[in-house]
Design a protein around this motif. Structure first.
Motif, mmCIF file in Angstrom:
data_model
loop_
_atom_site.group_PDB
_atom_site.id
_atom_site.type_symbol
_atom_site.label_atom_id
_atom_site.label_comp_id
_atom_site.label_asym_id
_atom_site.label_seq_id
_atom_site.Cartn_x
_atom_site.Cartn_y
_atom_site.Cartn_z
ATOM 1 N N ALA A 1 17.041 52.237 12.135
ATOM 2 C CA ALA A 1 17.708 50.984 11.406
ATOM 3 C C ALA A 1 16.654 49.795 10.964
ATOM 4 C CB ALA A 1 18.861 50.318 12.151
ATOM 5 N N ARG A 2 15.296 50.270 11.159
ATOM 6 C CA ARG A 2 14.377 49.442 10.668
ATOM 7 C C ARG A 2 14.451 49.141 9.136
ATOM 8 N NH1 ARG A 2 8.517 51.408 11.642
ATOM 9 N NH2 ARG A 2 9.619 52.027 13.507
ATOM 10 N N ASP A 3 14.857 50.151 8.538
ATOM 11 C CA ASP A 3 14.886 50.274 7.185
ATOM 12 C C ASP A 3 15.877 49.434 6.609
ATOM 13 O OD1 ASP A 3 16.643 52.140 8.534
ATOM 14 O OD2 ASP A 3 16.796 53.148 6.694
ATOM 15 N N ARG A 4 17.111 49.421 7.321
ATOM 16 C CA ARG A 4 18.017 48.435 7.130
ATOM 17 C C ARG A 4 17.917 47.084 7.199
ATOM 18 N NH1 ARG A 4 23.573 51.045 9.633
ATOM 19 N NH2 ARG A 4 23.350 53.184 8.834
ATOM 20 N N VAL A 5 16.972 46.674 8.317
ATOM 21 C CA VAL A 5 16.624 45.216 8.480
ATOM 22 C C VAL A 5 15.558 44.816 7.295
ATOM 23 C CG1 VAL A 5 15.416 43.682 9.935
ATOM 24 C CG2 VAL A 5 16.900 45.270 10.951
ATOM 25 N N LEU A 6 14.542 45.627 7.073
ATOM 26 C CA LEU A 6 13.851 45.211 5.853
ATOM 27 C C LEU A 6 14.520 45.141 4.489
ATOM 28 C CD1 LEU A 6 10.982 44.609 5.004
ATOM 29 C CD2 LEU A 6 10.706 47.323 4.936
ATOM 30 N N GLY A 7 15.631 46.363 4.079
ATOM 31 C CA GLY A 7 16.333 46.235 2.834
ATOM 32 C C GLY A 7 17.050 44.625 2.927
ATOM 33 N N ALA A 8 17.813 44.438 4.172
ATOM 34 C CA ALA A 8 18.548 43.218 4.036
ATOM 35 C C ALA A 8 17.766 42.032 4.015
ATOM 36 C CB ALA A 8 19.409 43.267 5.619
ATOM 37 N N LEU A 9 16.574 41.837 4.572
ATOM 38 C CA LEU A 9 15.495 41.114 4.347
ATOM 39 C C LEU A 9 14.984 40.790 2.841
ATOM 40 C CD1 LEU A 9 14.440 39.104 6.251
ATOM 41 C CD2 LEU A 9 12.213 40.407 6.313
ATOM 42 N N ILE A 10 14.785 41.913 2.239
ATOM 43 C CA ILE A 10 14.418 41.885 0.859
ATOM 44 C C ILE A 10 15.880 41.221 0.100
ATOM 45 C CG2 ILE A 10 13.971 43.320 -1.251
ATOM 46 C CD1 ILE A 10 12.386 45.031 0.527
ATOM 47 N N ALA A 11 16.865 41.779 0.228
ATOM 48 C CA ALA A 11 18.260 41.179 -0.357
ATOM 49 C C ALA A 11 18.233 39.800 -0.116
ATOM 50 C CB ALA A 11 19.266 41.997 -0.024
ATOM 51 N N PHE A 12 18.036 39.361 1.123
ATOM 52 C CA PHE A 12 18.158 37.754 1.412
ATOM 53 C C PHE A 12 17.303 37.144 0.815
ATOM 54 C CE2 PHE A 12 17.660 34.068 3.841
ATOM 55 C CZ PHE A 12 18.753 33.629 3.971
ATOM 56 N N ALA A 13 15.835 37.699 0.588
ATOM 57 C CA ALA A 13 14.960 36.731 -0.258
ATOM 58 C C ALA A 13 15.233 36.803 -1.551
ATOM 59 C CB ALA A 13 13.491 37.492 0.085
ATOM 60 N N ALA A 14 15.582 37.942 -2.089
ATOM 61 C CA ALA A 14 15.993 37.904 -3.748
ATOM 62 C C ALA A 14 17.217 37.201 -3.972
ATOM 63 C CB ALA A 14 16.346 39.419 -4.063
ATOM 64 N N THR A 15 18.177 37.104 -3.106
ATOM 65 C CA THR A 15 19.300 36.337 -3.369
ATOM 66 C C THR A 15 19.238 34.905 -3.481
ATOM 67 O OG1 THR A 15 20.602 38.066 -2.405
ATOM 68 C CG2 THR A 15 21.871 35.823 -2.511
ATOM 69 N N VAL A 16 18.223 34.375 -2.223
ATOM 70 C CA VAL A 16 17.891 32.913 -2.205
ATOM 71 C C VAL A 16 17.215 32.457 -3.465
ATOM 72 C CG1 VAL A 16 16.315 31.304 -0.999
ATOM 73 C CG2 VAL A 16 17.920 32.920 0.411
ATOM 74 N N ALA A 17 16.092 33.439 -3.879
ATOM 75 C CA ALA A 17 15.407 33.025 -4.897
ATOM 76 C C ALA A 17 16.041 32.949 -6.466
ATOM 77 C CB ALA A 17 14.044 34.187 -5.135
ATOM 78 N N VAL B 1 21.909 39.467 9.389
ATOM 79 C CA VAL B 1 22.524 39.520 11.049
ATOM 80 C C VAL B 1 22.943 40.886 11.448
ATOM 81 C CG1 VAL B 1 24.064 38.506 12.343
ATOM 82 C CG2 VAL B 1 22.600 36.923 10.704
ATOM 83 N N ARG B 2 23.931 41.486 10.466
ATOM 84 C CA ARG B 2 24.393 42.536 10.956
ATOM 85 C C ARG B 2 23.109 43.837 11.072
ATOM 86 N NH1 ARG B 2 28.699 45.863 7.307
ATOM 87 N NH2 ARG B 2 29.059 47.718 8.675
ATOM 88 N N ALA B 3 22.477 43.909 9.958
ATOM 89 C CA ALA B 3 21.264 44.888 10.194
ATOM 90 C C ALA B 3 20.475 44.735 11.490
ATOM 91 C CB ALA B 3 20.615 44.901 9.083
ATOM 92 N N ARG B 4 20.227 43.345 11.958
ATOM 93 C CA ARG B 4 19.468 43.470 13.156
ATOM 94 C C ARG B 4 20.290 43.698 14.231
ATOM 95 N NH1 ARG B 4 16.468 37.521 11.416
ATOM 96 N NH2 ARG B 4 15.011 38.305 10.327
ATOM 97 N N SER B 5 21.606 43.546 14.230
ATOM 98 C CA SER B 5 22.254 43.680 15.427
ATOM 99 C C SER B 5 22.325 45.343 15.615
ATOM 100 C CB SER B 5 23.575 42.954 15.295
ATOM 101 O OG SER B 5 24.633 43.498 16.080
ATOM 102 N N ARG B 6 22.493 45.883 14.446
ATOM 103 C CA ARG B 6 22.490 47.593 14.549
ATOM 104 C C ARG B 6 21.277 48.036 14.989
ATOM 105 N NH1 ARG B 6 24.975 52.081 15.094
ATOM 106 N NH2 ARG B 6 24.557 53.669 13.506
#
Length: 165
Positions: free
Chosen positions: A91-107, A144-149
């Motif tokens: 699930a490292r890929d899920r965490v990184l994908g969620a991080l990219i999505a979060f950063a893109a969403t914030v920007a 948060v869900r990706a990190r938990s997984r």
């Protein structure tokens, strides 16, 4: 298939085996391929639009284009990284994908809200701010869900290693 058979011979529980098989499945890899192609194509399209503009664009438009190109390249690079791995990523890929999505969403939310405040009425600015808060909250929840997984998969892996020792 041989990976699954060898995992069964080593005594890996079926639930973990199913989870790891799902992470490396063709369906999962095709989703990453689609995300990478979409990001890469978007980045190229915006870059071509930017370069072929007959007149220099305003500075804020150039910043927006550069940001959108960076987001597209981030998705393309992320997909390339995931697809180049042949083993489960826990699930490292899920965490990184969620991080990219979060950063893109914030920007993009910050940019969209700022644009609505600068150009729109108070109602439009409020709507943009509310939508931005909802999107950032959803992206944060996904992170948060990706990190938990990931933590759960790592706990399972560590428990199996302890059982094997």
């Amino acid at each position: 298939m041989s990976e699954q058979n060898s995992a069964a011979r080593r005594g890996v529980p079926e639930t973990l085996e199913c989870v790891l098989a799902a992470e490396t499945s063709l369906r999962s890899r095709m989703r990453y391929l689609a995300a990478g192609l979409a990001g890469g194509c978007a980045a190229v399209l915006i870059a071509v639009l930017w370069v072929t503009e007959p007149q220099p664009l305003p500075a804020r438009t150039q910043v927006a284009f550069a940001g959108l190109i960076a987001i597209g390249l981030a998705w393309a690079g992320f997909a390339g990284w995931v697809l180049s791995r042949r083993r489960p990523l826990f699930a490292r890929d899920r965490v990184l994908g969620a991080l990219i999505a979060f950063a893109a969403t914030v920007a993009t939310s910050a940019g969209g809200t700022a644009l609505a405040v600068a150009r729109g009425t108070m109602v439009e600015a409020l709507v943009a701010a509310l939508v931005s808060v909802a999107l950032v909250t959803a992206a944060g929840f996904a992170l948060v869900r990706a990190r938990s997984r990931r933590r759960e998969l790592l706990r399972r892996r560590d428990a199996l290693q302890q059982e094997a020792d």
